[in-house]
Design an enzyme around this catalytic site. Structure first.
Site, mmCIF file in Angstrom:
data_model
loop_
_atom_site.group_PDB
_atom_site.id
_atom_site.type_symbol
_atom_site.label_atom_id
_atom_site.label_comp_id
_atom_site.label_asym_id
_atom_site.label_seq_id
_atom_site.Cartn_x
_atom_site.Cartn_y
_atom_site.Cartn_z
ATOM 1 C CD GLN A 247 -2.656 -1.165 2.624
ATOM 2 O OE1 GLN A 247 -2.601 -2.170 3.314
ATOM 3 N NE2 GLN A 247 -3.357 -0.107 3.006
ATOM 4 C CG PHE A 278 -8.144 -6.017 3.834
ATOM 5 C CD1 PHE A 278 -9.293 -5.349 3.452
ATOM 6 C CD2 PHE A 278 -7.807 -7.195 3.178
ATOM 7 C CE1 PHE A 278 -10.114 -5.859 2.451
ATOM 8 C CE2 PHE A 278 -8.627 -7.708 2.168
ATOM 9 C CZ PHE A 278 -9.781 -7.037 1.806
ATOM 10 C CD GLU A 282 -0.967 2.657 6.772
ATOM 11 O OE1 GLU A 282 -2.110 2.174 6.910
ATOM 12 O OE2 GLU A 282 -0.646 3.759 7.243
ATOM 13 N NE ARG A 360 -7.732 6.881 11.735
ATOM 14 C CZ ARG A 360 -8.470 7.773 11.070
ATOM 15 N NH1 ARG A 360 -9.785 7.818 11.250
ATOM 16 N NH2 ARG A 360 -7.919 8.616 10.237
ATOM 17 N NE ARG A 392 -12.693 -2.111 4.753
ATOM 18 C CZ ARG A 392 -13.227 -2.833 3.791
ATOM 19 N NH1 ARG A 392 -13.128 -4.141 3.814
ATOM 20 N NH2 ARG A 392 -13.886 -2.264 2.801
ATOM 21 C CG PHE A 394 -4.947 3.294 11.321
ATOM 22 C CD1 PHE A 394 -3.969 2.545 10.689
ATOM 23 C CD2 PHE A 394 -4.547 4.406 12.044
ATOM 24 C CE1 PHE A 394 -2.632 2.903 10.760
ATOM 25 C CE2 PHE A 394 -3.206 4.773 12.135
ATOM 26 C CZ PHE A 394 -2.248 4.015 11.483
ATOM 27 C CB ALA A 561 -6.208 7.371 6.439
ATOM 28 C CD GLU A 762 -9.383 3.151 7.268
ATOM 29 O OE1 GLU A 762 -9.363 4.352 6.971
ATOM 30 O OE2 GLU A 762 -8.627 2.645 8.095
#
Ligand code: MTE
Ligand code: HPA
Ligand code: MOS
Length: 847
Positions: A247, A278, A282, A360, A392, A394, A561, A762
């Site tokens: 990603q 997913f 990342e 988050r 997904r 996060f 994100a 997400e």
């Protein structure tokens, strides 16, 4: 007309003429039956915004022709890599003797940390992620070496020798495996986050009702269908091309360069598509990219590293599991007056992205509700397990879930419909509208969205119907729940909110787009192509989006994100607009009008009654030496964040949704079934409703898997025992409810995003909270005389459901001699910290 045929001669763009194409096809068929190949997109498909077009690669996906990293034809001399993994969760490496591995059949070379020319690190934020363990292993599954062999199979066999004491000798050290243990030792990968507004302790103490509880939710393996993979190809003059399923191509480029001690320009990373990411790709594609590139550089041969599924499970991090302690004071309507929560996330052995995940989580505890006095602590606990990472949502799901559990607790405490308690707490409009972190909720549609869903799902009548059903059904119990979602859109690290794109218009009028985002099945390339095609008034077939390539767009952010189309759609739109403006100026000269009068539609440009095919104008522009390619850049406005005070405006806007789920639970076996789900989700003014609905369905089912069937289990040595589909259960097709009503809520984004759309990747995952709470509702129906909420943990596996039923029944027995007073909490239903949990509530009822 004359002009048009001239343009065909000049550009060869015969396929813009439908008749000509049909004639050509007919004659080709007459000559020899043409092989039928899937066309990516039908030529007649218009690029219209808001049209439910199929995914740009849909035909390739179903025909098995879409190229993933492992499908790239292998170059001569390609070697296959496999990783040798640690056998201990925490140990000192006493000795490493790789002779047996080197002499294993087919083995060409073995490399360890000692062979890394640059830094032995692939961490995205902190430098605490070794590519290979050096003196100490920090989790069971950590790579210690990479072996290169002539085949994938031989590499894996040789790598398995890592299990032998002859190869690696360890001195075991004490391992800390759970968040709870790490917290007790104050062992964190990053300092705790603490956000406080008002005086929640005083508010809770003074509230007419109080409760306290604890809860836990498991982690989740990303289970992308295509596992982690990298294919590294050395290039001249110390260069490296890395094909990576990632990603984040720019970060792969950087970590590979850093590992080799090279400048970043010497490495190119390319990704055509992933078979799912997913969040798992990342940051954690890095280890694979680095290991492959290290070997490729050392041997000057192409090297492919494709992790076997079990190795992927053992090596890579998952969604952070969490343990919560919470407390709330509330009024008769269930309105929260003060609340407090501690969210202990299991980060694993390194920081990875856990800081941003914890942030988050902290920023989503409020979910849809105004919290006037609140205290939130988020801990990133350091454990000797895989380094947990993006998945997904996060951290958002982990933050909001406990709030929904609390809403349910409050409703059961007050004997109200949980829906009414939720609504009493909804963010207001113009009042009660500031989040704990100081951002105003300016675009709140929670109330109208919920109303629409209540009507379409027939919630009230169905809830009423459950009472007689459950009264007459001793074994099967039904439950229903409605849960809302508010999800903040933007990277919560402001500088990441930027994107670039490069658009080329070729002389024949066909368009090539490159942008910094990556395609993982979510339909980003389709949406970006729609945006660009729309800008030029072309059908989608005239726009091709190429593989993400760090040599085309530099310094990109991860596709994460949910911001992929917000960011890259805008950047590509800007690039296309620059070219369109140049073309419009030229057309205006020819038509004798102003550039702003020129419109682009139906593959033609038009103004002042005159018209010309797009391809003809492009060719004329080329001859007039007009630049036909452009870059585009976008930086999200308004976002800022103060990491010290944990306040700011971290999100450009919010996405909203709500879901109603109804389940039936078998109280003898703990099995259950989702009977019906109604989802209403806000994707703004959707660019592509087919893709957005697909994302909503997929996110919901994936969230349901997290909360019900997907159970990660480590044994006491810290060995993950559920590391294959045989023991780790993701939802299957037949877990989809028979009645599955998924709709878009019509709501233009108040912010000027691309066509006023909203990010959708997400947020729908959180709609699955309704499934967990419907199961809780069904369990509660098994003890109709009971007070309080059943102690159901997540994932709500059949075992967890039976445990909850048993605890609930046991509590009923102990409580039965003296019937429960309304408002009285049964100790077993709230918290293992029984004293603390039950006492304040009971005190409140007598007050
Ligand atoms: N959909 C598919 N099919 N495959 C994926 O891997 N990843 C999700 C979501 N939807 C994913 C997906 C995650 S975690 C994110 S952040 C977004 O897609 C990323 O893409 P977007 O920003 O373009 O929506
Ligand atoms: N989501 C995903 N990745 C991230 C984020 C986020 O909010 N912040 C930093 N990296
Ligand atoms: Mo998604 S978890 O932001 O990759």
């Amino acid at each position: 007309m004359n002009q048009q045929s001239e343009s065909r001669v000049a550009t060869g763009a015969a396929n813009t003429d439908v008749t000509a194409t049909a004639a050509a096809t007919a004659s080709a068929q007459a000559a020899a039956p043409a092989p039928t190949r899937p066309t990516p997109i039908d030529d007649s498909t218009q690029a219209a915004i808001g049209v439910p077009l199929p995914h740009e690669s849909a035909a390739l996906h179903v025909a098995g022709e879409a190229t993933y990293t492992d499908d790239i034809p292998e170059l001569r001399g390609t070697l296959h890599a496999a990783l040798g993994l640690s056998r201990h969760a925490h140990a000192r490496i006493v000795s490493l003797d790789l002779a047996a591995v080197r002499s294993a059949p087919g083995v060409v070379a073995v490399f360890t940390a000692a062979d890394i020319p640059g830094e032995n690190n692939c961490g995205p934020v902190l430098h605490d992620d070794p590519i290979f363990a050096e003196d100490e292993v920090l989790y069971l599954g950590q790579p210690v070496f990479v072996v290169l062999a002539t085949s994938h199979e031989l590499a894996r066999r040789a790598a398995a020798l890592a299990k032998s004491d002859e190869v690696v000798r360890y001195e075991p050290l004490e391992a800390v495996l759970t968040a709870t243990d790490a917290k007790a030792r104050k062992q964190f990968v990053l300092p705790p986050l603490h956000l406080k507004r008002g005086d929640p302790a005083a508010q809770i103490a003074a509230a007419p009702h109080r409760l306290a509880g604890s809860f836990e939710v498991g982690g989740q393996e990303q289970f992308y269908l295509e596992g982690q993979i990298a294919y590294a190809i050395p290039r001249e003059m110390d260069g490296m091309l890395v094909y990576s399923s990632t990603q984040h191509p720019s970060e792969m480029q950087q970590v590979v360069a850093h590992m080799l001690g090279w400048p970043v320009h010497s490495v190119v990373c390319e990704c055509r598509r992933m078979g799912g990411g997913f969040g798992g790709k990342e940051s954690q594609s890095a280890l694979f990219a680095c290991a492959a590139a290290l070997a490729a550089q050392a041997l000057r041969r192409p090297v492919k590293l494709r992790a076997d599924r079990d190795d992927d499970f053992m090596i890579t991090g998952k969604r952070h599991d969490a343990v919560y302690e919470y407390e709330a004071g509330f009024d008769e309507q269930g309105r929260i007056l003060g609340t407090r929560v501690e969210i202990a996330l299991r980060a694993g052995f390194s920081a990875d992205l856990s800081g941003a995940v914890a942030t988050r989580a902290l920023c989503h505890f409020d979910n849809a509700y105004y919290l006037s006095a609140v205290d939130i602590v988020a801990l990133a606990c350091k454990t000797n397990t895989q380094s947990n990472t993006a998945f997904r949502g996060f951290g958002g799901p982990q933050g909001a879930l406990v709030m929904e559990v609390l809403m349910d607790d409050i409703a059961r405490e007050l004997k109200l419909d949980p829906l009414d308690v939720r609504r009493a707490n909804f963010y207001g409009i113009g009042e009660r509208d500031t989040t704990p972190y100081g951002q105003r909720v300016a675009d709140n549609v929670l109330a109208p969205l919920t109303d629409e869903l209540l009507a379409s799902s027939d919630y009230r009548a169905r809830r009423a119907a459950l009472l007689p059903f459950n009264a007459h059904s001793p074994v099967l119990k039904r439950g229903i729940a409605l849960t809302p979602v508010k999800f903040g859109i933007s990277f919560n690290v402001p500088f990441l909110n930027q994107a670039g794109a490069l658009v080329h218009v070729y002389k024949d009028g066909s368009v090539l787009v490159n942008h910094g985002g990556t395609e993982m099945g979510q339909g980003l390339n389709t949406k970006v192509a729609q945006v660009v095609a729309n800008e030029f008034g072309l059908p989608l077939s005239r726009v091709r989006v190429t593989a993400t390539d760090t040599s085309k767009v530099a310094n990109t952010s991860a596709t994460a994100a949910s911001t992929g189309s917000d960011l890259n759609g805008k950047a590509a739109e800007a690039a296309a607009r620059t070219i369109r403006e140049r073309l419009a100026a030229l057309a205006a000269q020819q038509f004798g009008c102003t550039a702003s009068d020129v419109s682009f539609a139906n593959s033609a440009v038009e103004a002042a009654g005159a018209s010309m095919p797009f391809a003809q104008l492009v060719n004329a522009a080329y001859l007039a030496r007009v630049q036909l390619w452009s870059d585009g850049f976008y930086a999200t406005p308004k976002v800022h964040w103060d990491a010290k005070t944990l306040t700011g405006h971290p999100f450009y806007y919010f996405a909203y949704g709500a879901a109603v789920s109804e389940v039936v639970v078998d109280t003898l076996t703990g099995e259950w079934k989702l009977l019906r789900a109604d989802l209403l989700h806000d994707a703004g003014r959707s660019i592509n409703p087919a893709i957005d609905i697909g994302q909503i369905e997929g996110g919901f089912i994936q969230g349901m898997g997290w909360l019900t069937t997907e159970e990660l289990w480590w044994n006491r040595d810290g060995r993950l025992m559920t590391h294959a589909p045989s023991t780790y259960k993701i939802p299957a097709v037949n877990d989809t409810p028979a009645a599955f009503n998924v709709n878009l809520y019509h709501n233009d984004n108040a912010e000027p995003t691309v066509f006023h759309s909203k990010a959708v990747g997400e947020p729908p995952l959180l709609l699955a909270f309704s499934v967990l709470l419907a199961i809780r509702d069904a369990i509660a129906a098994a003890g109709p005389g009971m007070h309080g909420a059943p102690p159901l943990r997540a994932p709500a596996t059949p075992e967890a459901i039976l445990d909850a039923l048993e605890a609930f029944a046991a509590a009923q027995q102990t409580a039965s001699p003296t019937p429960q007073q309304p408002g009285q909490t049964n100790p077993a239903t709230t918290s293992p910290t029984t004293e603390a949990a039950a006492t304040p509530t009971q005190a409140s009822t007598t007050a």
